[in-house]
Design a protein around this motif. Structure first.
Motif, PDB file in Angstrom:
ATOM      1  N   GLY A  90       0.987  -1.147  -0.107  1.00 13.80           N
ATOM      2  CA  GLY A  90      -0.199   0.216  -0.097  1.00 13.80           C
ATOM      3  C   GLY A  90       0.804   1.579   0.050  1.00 13.80           C
ATOM      4  N   HIS A  91       1.997   1.106   0.150  1.00 12.88           N
ATOM      5  CA  HIS A  91       3.061   2.769   0.227  1.00 12.88           C
ATOM      6  C   HIS A  91       4.389   2.416  -0.210  1.00 12.88           C
ATOM      7  CE1 HIS A  91       3.804   0.940   4.437  1.00 12.88           C
ATOM      8  NE2 HIS A  91       4.693   1.703   4.396  1.00 12.88           N
ATOM      9  N   CYS A  92       5.434   2.731  -0.927  1.00 16.59           N
ATOM     10  CA  CYS A  92       6.375   2.966  -0.870  1.00 16.59           C
ATOM     11  C   CYS A  92       7.522   3.787   0.352  1.00 16.59           C
ATOM     12  CB  CYS A  92       7.186   3.006  -3.007  1.00 16.59           C
ATOM     13  SG  CYS A  92       8.640   2.532  -2.706  1.00 16.59           S
ATOM     14  N   PRO A  93       8.718   3.257   0.701  1.00 11.08           N
ATOM     15  CA  PRO A  93       9.701   4.149   1.433  1.00 11.08           C
ATOM     16  C   PRO A  93       9.591   5.324   0.592  1.00 11.08           C
ATOM     17  CG  PRO A  93      10.292   2.116   2.269  1.00 11.08           C
ATOM     18  CD  PRO A  93       8.770   1.635   1.079  1.00 11.08           C
ATOM     19  N   GLU A  94      10.076   6.785   1.446  1.00  9.55           N
ATOM     20  CA  GLU A  94      10.100   7.814   0.686  1.00  9.55           C
ATOM     21  C   GLU A  94      11.594   7.974   0.251  1.00  9.55           C
ATOM     22  OE1 GLU A  94       8.203  10.518   0.324  1.00  9.55           O
ATOM     23  OE2 GLU A  94       6.636   9.253   0.847  1.00  9.55           O
ATOM     24  N   TRP A  95      12.533   6.822   1.111  1.00  6.82           N
ATOM     25  CA  TRP A  95      13.456   7.082   0.131  1.00  6.82           C
ATOM     26  C   TRP A  95      13.658   6.225  -1.224  1.00  6.82           C
ATOM     27  CZ3 TRP A  95      17.216   3.440  -1.278  1.00  6.82           C
ATOM     28  CH2 TRP A  95      16.951   2.017  -0.987  1.00  6.82           C
ATOM     29  N   ILE A  96      12.908   5.524  -1.285  1.00  7.39           N
ATOM     30  CA  ILE A  96      13.385   4.783  -2.320  1.00  7.39           C
ATOM     31  C   ILE A  96      12.679   5.912  -3.754  1.00  7.39           C
ATOM     32  CG2 ILE A  96      12.008   2.986  -3.811  1.00  7.39           C
ATOM     33  CD1 ILE A  96      12.650   1.049  -1.445  1.00  7.39           C
ATOM     34  N   LYS A  97      11.292   6.243  -3.347  1.00  8.86           N
ATOM     35  CA  LYS A  97      10.693   7.423  -4.396  1.00  8.86           C
ATOM     36  C   LYS A  97      11.702   8.496  -4.876  1.00  8.86           C
ATOM     37  CE  LYS A  97       6.817   7.184  -1.797  1.00  8.86           C
ATOM     38  NZ  LYS A  97       5.538   8.237  -1.577  1.00  8.86           N
ATOM     39  N   ASP A  98      12.343   9.080  -3.601  1.00 14.94           N
ATOM     40  CA  ASP A  98      13.216  10.211  -3.426  1.00 14.94           C
ATOM     41  C   ASP A  98      14.684   9.270  -4.394  1.00 14.94           C
ATOM     42  OD1 ASP A  98      12.155  11.721  -2.034  1.00 14.94           O
ATOM     43  OD2 ASP A  98      13.490  11.478  -0.245  1.00 14.94           O
ATOM     44  N   GLU A  99      15.479   8.497  -3.962  1.00 14.31           N
ATOM     45  CA  GLU A  99      15.997   7.893  -5.436  1.00 14.31           C
ATOM     46  C   GLU A  99      15.482   7.842  -7.148  1.00 14.31           C
ATOM     47  OE1 GLU A  99      20.048   6.564  -6.189  1.00 14.31           O
ATOM     48  OE2 GLU A  99      19.147   7.163  -3.998  1.00 14.31           O
ATOM     49  N   ILE A 100      14.615   7.376  -7.066  1.00 17.29           N
ATOM     50  CA  ILE A 100      13.986   6.962  -8.278  1.00 17.29           C
ATOM     51  C   ILE A 100      14.046   8.722  -8.594  1.00 17.29           C
ATOM     52  CG2 ILE A 100      11.553   6.997  -8.913  1.00 17.29           C
ATOM     53  CD1 ILE A 100      11.411   4.513  -7.446  1.00 17.29           C
ATOM     54  N   GLN A 101      13.376   9.748  -7.874  1.00 16.98           N
ATOM     55  CA  GLN A 101      14.033  10.945  -8.701  1.00 16.98           C
ATOM     56  C   GLN A 101      14.623  11.072  -8.521  1.00 16.98           C
ATOM     57  OE1 GLN A 101      11.547  13.135  -9.267  1.00 16.98           O
ATOM     58  NE2 GLN A 101       9.115  11.916  -8.869  1.00 16.98           N
ATOM     59  N   GLN A 102      16.093  10.720  -8.006  1.00 15.75           N
ATOM     60  CA  GLN A 102      17.395  11.899  -8.836  1.00 15.75           C
ATOM     61  C   GLN A 102      18.303  10.901  -9.214  1.00 15.75           C
ATOM     62  OE1 GLN A 102      18.885  11.457  -4.235  1.00 15.75           O
ATOM     63  NE2 GLN A 102      17.429  13.187  -3.820  1.00 15.75           N
ATOM     64  N   ARG A 103      17.913   9.322  -9.821  1.00 10.38           N
ATOM     65  CA  ARG A 103      19.118   8.668 -10.337  1.00 10.38           C
ATOM     66  C   ARG A 103      18.456   8.954 -11.917  1.00 10.38           C
ATOM     67  NH1 ARG A 103      21.788   5.714  -8.346  1.00 10.38           N
ATOM     68  NH2 ARG A 103      22.673   3.413  -8.627  1.00 10.38           N
ATOM     69  N   HIS A 104      19.319   9.093 -12.553  1.00 10.17           N
ATOM     70  CA  HIS A 104      19.424   9.021 -13.840  1.00 10.17           C
ATOM     71  C   HIS A 104      19.702   8.547 -15.070  1.00 10.17           C
ATOM     72  CE1 HIS A 104      18.959  11.203 -18.006  1.00 10.17           C
ATOM     73  NE2 HIS A 104      20.252  10.834 -18.366  1.00 10.17           N
ATOM     74  N   TYR A 105      18.862   8.424 -16.187  1.00  6.39           N
ATOM     75  CA  TYR A 105      19.041   6.993 -17.026  1.00  6.39           C
ATOM     76  C   TYR A 105      18.647   7.543 -17.964  1.00  6.39           C
ATOM     77  CZ  TYR A 105      18.358   3.625 -13.237  1.00  6.39           C
ATOM     78  OH  TYR A 105      18.703   2.582 -12.552  1.00  6.39           O
TER      79      TYR A 105
END
Length: 171
Positions: A90-105
């Protein structure tokens, strides 16, 4: 170095395509850490396990990047962890969402569900692949990710992916 992530629902050929792309471009690829983790610990997981898998995926990617030549292929990304966390817990840890935003592909290949399902003890939802494909499309659009959908036979997928990567390498 360019980074290409492969993402999408289960049983869409991400591992096979990642490996073939790395061979074609004479470089390394980062395998899906979740498979190794769950093969060692069993198919049942908690949110804490997903966080450990996310850390392991990032570490696996960095190890592979150290040996890459011009381009790195990543068999999955943290978006997969986010989608599974939200679906299962039902949710995802904030640090994972933050990492997704910061990580560049430089490119994300979203693999379509038009390959037949291959049963595997670690795969969970054969009847939800279309649902998850739509979730990945929506997530990638919200991220404003540079992504392309790849479909067809394994050979067609490799051909499509190579065309996309060749275009990326020209830039």
């Amino acid at each position: 170095m360019l980074r290409v992530a492969l993402t999408g629902p289960e049983s869409t050929g991400k591992t096979t395509l990642s490996r073939h792309l790395a061979e074609h471009y004479h470089t390394t690829w980062a395998p899906e850490y979740a498979r190794k983790y769950l093969e060692e610990r069993g198919p049942h997981y908690t949110l804490d396990d997903l966080e450990a898998i996310a850390h392991g995926q990032l570490a696996t990617e960095e190890v592979a990047a150290a040996g890459a030549s011009r381009i790195l292929f990543c068999d999955t990304d943290l978006l997969v962890i986010k989608v599974w966390a939200e679906h299962a817990f039902g949710h995802c840890p904030e640090w994972i969402k933050d990492e997704i935003q910061q990580r560049h592909y430089d490119l994300v290949l979203l693999l379509n569900v038009d390959l037949p399902w291959e049963a595997d003890p670690l795969r969970e939802h054969p009847h939800l692949r279309h649902h998850f494909f739509a979730v990945y499309q929506q997530e990638l659009r919200q991220l404003h990710a540079h992504f392309a959908e790849v479909s067809g036979t394994p050979e067609q997928r490799l051909e499509q992916a190579c065309r996309l990567v060749d275009e990326l390498l020209k830039v």
